[in-house]
Design a protein around this motif. Sequence first.
Motif, short mmCIF file in Angstrom:
data_model
loop_
_atom_site.label_atom_id
_atom_site.label_comp_id
_atom_site.label_asym_id
_atom_site.label_seq_id
_atom_site.Cartn_x
_atom_site.Cartn_y
_atom_site.Cartn_z
N GLU A 163 0.82 -1.20 0.00
CA GLU A 163 0.00 0.00 0.00
C GLU A 163 0.86 1.26 0.00
O GLU A 163 0.52 2.26 -0.65
CB GLU A 163 -0.93 -0.01 1.21
CG GLU A 163 -2.01 -1.10 1.15
CD GLU A 163 -2.83 -1.17 2.41
OE1 GLU A 163 -2.45 -0.47 3.40
OE2 GLU A 163 -3.82 -1.92 2.44
N LYS A 170 1.28 4.41 -3.15
CA LYS A 170 1.22 5.86 -2.99
C LYS A 170 2.29 6.57 -3.82
O LYS A 170 2.14 7.76 -4.13
CB LYS A 170 1.37 6.23 -1.52
CG LYS A 170 0.22 5.75 -0.65
CD LYS A 170 0.44 6.13 0.81
CE LYS A 170 -0.70 5.61 1.68
NZ LYS A 170 -0.48 5.94 3.12
N PRO A 178 1.91 7.37 -9.81
CA PRO A 178 0.99 8.45 -10.20
C PRO A 178 -0.46 8.01 -10.14
O PRO A 178 -0.79 6.85 -10.41
CB PRO A 178 1.43 8.77 -11.64
CG PRO A 178 2.86 8.35 -11.70
CD PRO A 178 2.98 7.15 -10.80
N SER A 179 -1.34 8.94 -9.79
CA SER A 179 -2.75 8.61 -9.57
C SER A 179 -3.41 8.06 -10.82
O SER A 179 -4.30 7.21 -10.74
CB SER A 179 -3.50 9.85 -9.08
OG SER A 179 -3.37 10.91 -10.02
N ALA A 180 -2.99 8.53 -12.01
CA ALA A 180 -3.61 8.04 -13.24
C ALA A 180 -3.31 6.58 -13.48
O ALA A 180 -4.14 5.84 -14.03
CB ALA A 180 -3.13 8.88 -14.43
N ARG A 190 -2.43 4.41 -11.01
CA ARG A 190 -2.56 3.64 -9.77
C ARG A 190 -3.57 2.49 -9.87
O ARG A 190 -3.30 1.40 -9.38
CB ARG A 190 -2.92 4.57 -8.62
CG ARG A 190 -2.75 3.97 -7.24
CD ARG A 190 -2.93 5.04 -6.18
NE ARG A 190 -1.92 6.08 -6.34
CZ ARG A 190 -2.00 7.29 -5.77
NH1 ARG A 190 -3.07 7.61 -5.05
NH2 ARG A 190 -1.04 8.17 -5.95
N PRO A 191 -4.74 2.68 -10.49
CA PRO A 191 -5.68 1.54 -10.56
C PRO A 191 -5.11 0.34 -11.33
O PRO A 191 -5.29 -0.81 -10.92
CB PRO A 191 -6.89 2.14 -11.27
CG PRO A 191 -6.82 3.60 -11.01
CD PRO A 191 -5.37 3.91 -10.99
#
Length: 445
Positions: A253, A257, A260-262, A264-265
Amino acid sequence: MSRVPGWLGKLGAGLTEMGERLDERRAEVEQENDPDAPLTVPEPAAPAPEPAADTPPPVRTPAPRSGPRPDPAEAVPWGVRVAAEAGWRLLVLAGTVWILMKVISSVQLVVFAFVIALLVTALLQPTVARLTRRGVPRGIATALTAISGFVVIGLMGWFVTWQVMENIDTLSNQIQSGIDDLRNWLLKSPFHVTDKQINQIAKNLREAIGANADQITSAGLEGVQVIVETLTGILLVFFSTLFLLYDGKRIWEWFLKLVPSAARPGVAGAGPRAWRTLTAYVRGTVLVALIDATFIGIGIYFLNVPMAVPLAVFIFLFSFIPLVGAVASGALAVIVALVTQGVFTAVMTLVVVLAVQQIEGHVLQPFILGRAVRVHPLAVVLTVAAGGMVAGIGGAVVAVPLVAVTNTVVGYLRQYSEELQQQKAAAPPADDIVEQNAEDPAHQG
């Protein structure tokens, strides 16, 4: 008087008439494309006067270029542009890989210790999960599993060393006897080898060993450094395994973090699948290696090959290097059988090794490992060779699981990207959603 100026005048008049016809045709084409536009027919130009006989021909200057020049990128052929785009991206990728390899080589011990800890964790984690489900606290389950696993590995190493030390004298005598038998066989063989040639070969070997005595001594001194690094690596593997078994989920986990958020999935979905692939590979490889070592060990035991049990342990350890390890361990067993028991026993040992390896390649690996970690044999050979060239035995061991995990991750990310594009294509445009919300009375208040 010369007739050349008159001829040039007629040629100019013909060119003028051809230009007028082209202008008329262009006007007709424009009228067909735009019927509303008025039809304009260029007026015929006045005939060019006949140049005087003594007048020199006029100098024609090129007409100025009409319109802006094309973009240089559009002037380059499409294939060249594609090759250039792919080329600089490959250069960037190669530079990134080169820098990454330099960084890894500078901290090679730490990287290998962590990778081996991942492999050991993949092997022991199901045991920790099983103990935790039965009510054992996670800390105690982790400690018991890790200590038991490393104790078993240590006992295997101690047993091999003890067996070798116990049988070294007998083995050296058998090797000497085997060398004498081989020498007698060469003297009586149809190869016409003489005693003088055999003595010359032995002399050359002794001289080579004497000439390289300094290198052998320096290698022995470097062995002390290797022992220190090995002990350091074992400690790093032990502590890394403890933390991965106990707190692996939180470590994962925390790693997410950093992504990058784009992306991350996609990475979050690829991680569990990569871990399942690694777990299946390690557990399947251990089971296959255990079966190989057991059956080959039983075979060479009944053939009266000395140190059958240590040889079986070596076969078990070498089996973690796909293809190459099996060949090396089988060759070692055949050589020991040849120098101690003779040619017939060596041939029978070779038959046993080949039979077990054929069963392994065609039955055990497809059945135990399955399709989850299936890698083409050519990819396995190239990967093991590259790993061995880059980082020696350790690189050859971790190369194949790395390729298997990478294959799983790339396949999942490709599938995830295709599904994401399909969802975007199926979703209505943003303008339609705004219009629907504007027409909906619930959104007008």
